[in-house]
Design a protein around this motif. Structure first.
Motif, PDB file in Angstrom:
ATOM      1  N   ALA A  54      45.040  26.191  56.659  1.00 50.52           N
ATOM      2  CA  ALA A  54      46.027  26.257  55.578  1.00 50.52           C
ATOM      3  C   ALA A  54      45.270  26.316  54.256  1.00 50.52           C
ATOM      4  O   ALA A  54      44.501  25.405  53.930  1.00 50.52           O
ATOM      5  CB  ALA A  54      46.942  25.044  55.618  1.00 50.52           C
ATOM      6  N   PHE A  55      45.462  27.393  53.509  1.00 46.80           N
ATOM      7  CA  PHE A  55      44.756  27.618  52.251  1.00 46.80           C
ATOM      8  C   PHE A  55      45.659  27.318  51.065  1.00 46.80           C
ATOM      9  O   PHE A  55      46.822  27.717  51.050  1.00 46.80           O
ATOM     10  CB  PHE A  55      44.324  29.086  52.131  1.00 46.80           C
ATOM     11  N   GLU A  56      45.109  26.632  50.071  1.00 45.09           N
ATOM     12  CA  GLU A  56      45.732  26.470  48.754  1.00 45.09           C
ATOM     13  C   GLU A  56      44.664  26.845  47.742  1.00 45.09           C
ATOM     14  O   GLU A  56      43.657  26.159  47.617  1.00 45.09           O
ATOM     15  CB  GLU A  56      46.183  25.026  48.521  1.00 45.09           C
ATOM     16  N   ILE A  57      44.885  27.951  47.037  1.00 48.91           N
ATOM     17  CA  ILE A  57      43.865  28.475  46.131  1.00 48.91           C
ATOM     18  C   ILE A  57      44.450  28.592  44.733  1.00 48.91           C
ATOM     19  O   ILE A  57      45.538  29.151  44.554  1.00 48.91           O
ATOM     20  CB  ILE A  57      43.357  29.858  46.596  1.00 48.91           C
ATOM     21  N   GLU A  58      43.729  28.054  43.750  1.00 49.24           N
ATOM     22  CA  GLU A  58      44.123  28.155  42.341  1.00 49.24           C
ATOM     23  C   GLU A  58      42.923  28.601  41.543  1.00 49.24           C
ATOM     24  O   GLU A  58      41.789  28.252  41.866  1.00 49.24           O
ATOM     25  CB  GLU A  58      44.612  26.814  41.810  1.00 49.24           C
ATOM     26  N   GLU A  91      40.739  37.962  50.352  1.00 54.63           N
ATOM     27  CA  GLU A  91      41.968  38.704  50.619  1.00 54.63           C
ATOM     28  C   GLU A  91      43.186  38.004  50.040  1.00 54.63           C
ATOM     29  O   GLU A  91      44.076  38.652  49.488  1.00 54.63           O
ATOM     30  CB  GLU A  91      42.136  38.925  52.120  1.00 54.63           C
ATOM     31  N   LEU A  92      43.235  36.681  50.148  1.00 49.51           N
ATOM     32  CA  LEU A  92      44.364  35.944  49.587  1.00 49.51           C
ATOM     33  C   LEU A  92      44.386  36.045  48.066  1.00 49.51           C
ATOM     34  O   LEU A  92      45.451  36.166  47.456  1.00 49.51           O
ATOM     35  CB  LEU A  92      44.323  34.484  50.037  1.00 49.51           C
ATOM     36  N   ILE A  93      43.217  35.988  47.438  1.00 45.34           N
ATOM     37  CA  ILE A  93      43.142  36.143  45.985  1.00 45.34           C
ATOM     38  C   ILE A  93      43.547  37.564  45.593  1.00 45.34           C
ATOM     39  O   ILE A  93      44.286  37.769  44.618  1.00 45.34           O
ATOM     40  CB  ILE A  93      41.734  35.804  45.459  1.00 45.34           C
ATOM     41  N   SER A  94      43.103  38.548  46.344  1.00 50.18           N
ATOM     42  CA  SER A  94      43.431  39.946  46.039  1.00 50.18           C
ATOM     43  C   SER A  94      44.933  40.194  46.086  1.00 50.18           C
ATOM     44  O   SER A  94      45.450  41.032  45.337  1.00 50.18           O
ATOM     45  CB  SER A  94      42.739  40.886  47.014  1.00 50.18           C
ATOM     46  N   LEU A  95      45.634  39.488  46.945  1.00 47.28           N
ATOM     47  CA  LEU A  95      47.082  39.663  47.051  1.00 47.28           C
ATOM     48  C   LEU A  95      47.828  39.129  45.838  1.00 47.28           C
ATOM     49  O   LEU A  95      48.984  39.495  45.616  1.00 47.28           O
ATOM     50  CB  LEU A  95      47.607  38.996  48.324  1.00 47.28           C
ATOM     51  N   THR A  96      47.186  38.276  45.026  1.00 50.36           N
ATOM     52  CA  THR A  96      47.855  37.747  43.840  1.00 50.36           C
ATOM     53  C   THR A  96      47.739  38.677  42.641  1.00 50.36           C
ATOM     54  O   THR A  96      48.453  38.507  41.660  1.00 50.36           O
ATOM     55  CB  THR A  96      47.275  36.369  43.435  1.00 50.36           C
ATOM     56  N   ILE A  97      46.851  39.672  42.714  1.00 50.19           N
ATOM     57  CA  ILE A  97      46.669  40.589  41.586  1.00 50.19           C
ATOM     58  C   ILE A  97      47.887  41.499  41.501  1.00 50.19           C
ATOM     59  O   ILE A  97      48.237  42.168  42.468  1.00 50.19           O
ATOM     60  CB  ILE A  97      45.379  41.427  41.759  1.00 50.19           C
ATOM     61  N   PRO A  98      48.535  41.545  40.340  1.00 53.40           N
ATOM     62  CA  PRO A  98      49.730  42.395  40.224  1.00 53.40           C
ATOM     63  C   PRO A  98      49.372  43.873  40.259  1.00 53.40           C
ATOM     64  O   PRO A  98      48.263  44.269  39.893  1.00 53.40           O
ATOM     65  CB  PRO A  98      50.309  42.000  38.856  1.00 53.40           C
ATOM     66  N   MET A  99      50.316  44.695  40.709  1.00 54.34           N
ATOM     67  CA  MET A  99      50.096  46.141  40.746  1.00 54.34           C
ATOM     68  C   MET A  99      49.879  46.692  39.343  1.00 54.34           C
ATOM     69  O   MET A  99      49.048  47.548  39.133  1.00 54.34           O
ATOM     70  CB  MET A  99      51.302  46.843  41.391  1.00 54.34           C
ATOM     71  N   LYS A 100      50.667  46.215  38.409  1.00 50.13           N
ATOM     72  CA  LYS A 100      50.545  46.646  37.021  1.00 50.13           C
ATOM     73  C   LYS A 100      49.955  45.479  36.252  1.00 50.13           C
ATOM     74  O   LYS A 100      50.600  44.454  36.050  1.00 50.13           O
ATOM     75  CB  LYS A 100      51.908  47.029  36.467  1.00 50.13           C
TER      76      LYS A 100
END
Length: 173
Positions: free
Chosen positions: A59-63, A120-129
Motif C-alpha cells: 500500500a503506497f502513500e506518496i506526497e 509510475e504512481l507519481i507519473s499518474l498524478t501529472i495532469p494532461m494539461k
C-alpha cells in the motif's frame, strides 16, 4: 543505478505480518528514472507491506512536489501531489504482470525494487494539461475536475439583425 538500490526491499526473511517503510526521493531519483527534461522534484513515500503465505500487498502513500513546465508559458512551476494506491504481488513459478496492480513474482525472489512502482504512481498524478497556477484562475473547473472553456460571445450586427428573407419564410406558417 546506485540511487535506486535504496528502494530494494528484502522479502526473503520477512515474517507474515505488516511492515512499514519510509522512502524519500529527489532529483537523483528522477534522473535515474529518466523523467522528461525540465521535470523533477522531491517526494516521500510511505509503503505498508503486508506479507502472507501466498502474496504480498503493498500500500503506497506518496506526497511531494514536482517541478513541471507550463504548456502555455513554458515557465517552470511547482506542482504539489498526493496519491494512494496498492499493488498485489502473488507468489508463483515465474514473473508476470497480470493486470494493473497485480503481479506474479517467483517464490525464490529475495528482494523487490519498488522504484518503478513509485515512479509510475507519481507519473499518474501529472495532469494532461500542465498550467502554471497563475493561469488556473482563468480556467473554470466543474465538479468532476474537468476544465471547461468558456468564451463570451459578443453580439454582432449579424446576430441582432434578422435577414429579411428568413422573416418572409417565417410568415408562411
Amino acid at each position: 543505478m546506485k540511487e535506486l538500490k535504496k528502494y530494494n526491499i528484502s522479502i526473503a526473511q520477512l515474517e507474515n505480518k505488516v511492515f512499514t517503510y519510509l522512502l524519500d526521493g529527489g532529483a537523483e531519483f528522477f534522473n535515474q528514472m529518466q523523467i522528461e527534461a525540465g521535470e523533477g522534484g522531491h517526494f516521500q513515500a510511505k509503503i505498508e507491506l503486508s506479507k502472507s503465505e501466498t502474496m504480498i500487498n503493498l500500500a503506497f502513500e506518496i506526497e511531494g512536489v514536482l517541478n513541471l513546465i507550463c504548456d502555455r508559458s513554458l515557465d517552470e512551476f511547482e506542482f504539489p501531489f498526493s496519491t494512494k494506491d496498492s499493488i498485489i504481488l502473488k507468489f508463483g513459478d515465474h514473473d508476470e504482470e497480470l493486470a494493473d496492480g497485480i503481479k506474479i513474482i517467483n517464490r525464490s525472489t529475495q528482494q523487490i525494487n519498488v522504484a518503478q512502482d513509485i515512479y509510475e504512481l507519481i507519473s499518474l498524478t501529472i495532469p494532461m494539461k500542465k498550467l502554471h497556477p497563475r493561469y488556473m484562475e482563468e480556467e473554470k473547473v466543474n465538479e468532476e475536475g474537468f476544465v471547461v472553456y468558456s468564451t463570451k460571445l459578443e453580439e454582432t450586427e449579424e446576430t441582432t439583425n434578422e435577414d429579411p428573407r428568413w422573416a418572409v419564410l417565417k410568415k408562411l406558417k
